[in-house]
Scaffold this active site. Structure first.
Site, PDB file in Angstrom:
ATOM      1  N   SER A 108       0.845  -1.194   0.000  1.00 32.36           N
ATOM      2  CA  SER A 108       0.000   0.000   0.000  1.00 32.36           C
ATOM      3  C   SER A 108       0.877   1.241   0.000  1.00 32.36           C
ATOM      4  CB  SER A 108      -0.890   0.011   1.244  1.00 32.36           C
ATOM      5  OG  SER A 108      -1.560   1.251   1.390  1.00 32.36           O
ATOM      6  N   TYR A 159      -2.297  -1.272  10.218  1.00 25.71           N
ATOM      7  CA  TYR A 159      -2.320  -1.435   8.758  1.00 25.71           C
ATOM      8  C   TYR A 159      -1.041  -0.894   8.134  1.00 25.71           C
ATOM      9  CZ  TYR A 159      -4.080  -1.184   3.952  1.00 25.71           C
ATOM     10  OH  TYR A 159      -4.244  -1.334   2.594  1.00 25.71           O
TER      11      TYR A 159
END
Length: 259
Positions: free
Chosen positions: A152, A165
């Site tokens: 990401s 995350y």
């Protein structure tokens, strides 16, 4: 789902990338990014084995994709279930050439408040599950292949409330580098894809908040969030057997967010 791939170009693109007839396992294929990638890769001529914890979305993908798509139910943190899914891919399509380790979860909460169990759950799925998936696939790539891990843009930016995350995705990018070095001699290439904030059914509620959306878009020079379908061709590029010298990279598809 309508993909970005023009029907008139699908065959040409698939052949140019060397994906026609190759078998690829995609985890998290029942929705969102994984579903878009599974359908897109089928359109490019690949055979795809979709993996997810629930059958509902997978059955819908199978109905749309046709005989080039099969699926298996597995939690990516369950090594035995992942191994069985990889075996199903080999048995169904006659081999294994690619893996997209895409399944992941997020807990959005201030670091002072997030529970240890929630943090651990994100790490277990996003790191351990990705590792289990990649290793299981590599073991079956007897003639080499390509593995793409979903990282990401958040791996490179310290966005508040995303501690578990962000940390897990940074680890995924480093895992791609490490496995790439370790498995290069086996003919197994490992890279990662790094999408920015992406609209999927999982986060529709978040992006329904204009304030949240505006705060995210403010950090993206391209001025918008990503459509999951825009990851099909970058992922296909990394999966292509023609890219033998692309190793250990995280290809950012982030509208300039990490620049």
């Amino acid at each position: 789902m309508t993909t970005l791939i023009d029907p008139a170009l699908r065959s040409t693109l698939g052949q140019a990338l060397g994906l026609t007839g190759r078998t690829i396992v995609v985890t998290g294929a029942n929705s969102g990014i994984g579903q878009a990638l599974a359908l897109g890769l089928v359109e490019l001529g690949a055979n795809v084995l979709g993996v997810a914890r629930r059958a509902e979305g997978l059955a819908a993908v199978a109905e749309q994709a046709g005989p080039s798509f099969a699926y298996a139910i597995a939690d990516v943190t369950d090594e035995a279930a992942v191994e069985a899914a990889m075996d199903r891919a080999v048995e169904t399509f006659g081999g294994l050439h690619g893996v997209v380790a895409n399944a992941g979860i997020a807990v959005v909460q201030p670091a002072l408040d997030v529970s240890a169990d929630d943090f651990r759950s994100v790490v277990d799925t996003n790191i351990n599950g990705v590792f289990i998936t990649a290793r299981s696939g590599a073991r079956r790539m007897t003639e080499g292949g390509s593995i793409v891990l979903t990282s990401s843009s958040f791996a490179r930016r310290g966005f508040p409330d995303w501690s578990s995350y962000n940390a897990s995705k940074a680890a995924v990018s480093m895992l791609a580098e490490t496995l790439a070095v370790e498995w290069a001699s086996r003919g197994v290439r490992v890279n990662a894809i790094g999408p920015t904030a992406t609209l999927t059914p999982v986060n529709e509620a978040l992006f329904a908040d204009p304030g949240f959306t505006a705060s995210v878009v403010a950090g993206i020079p391209a001025g918008r969030i990503l459509d999951a379908r825009e990851l099909i061709l970058p992922t296909a590029f990394l999966l292509s057997p023609l890219n033998e010298m692309v190793l250990g990279q995280t290809l950012m598809v982030d509208g300039g967010q990490t620049l």
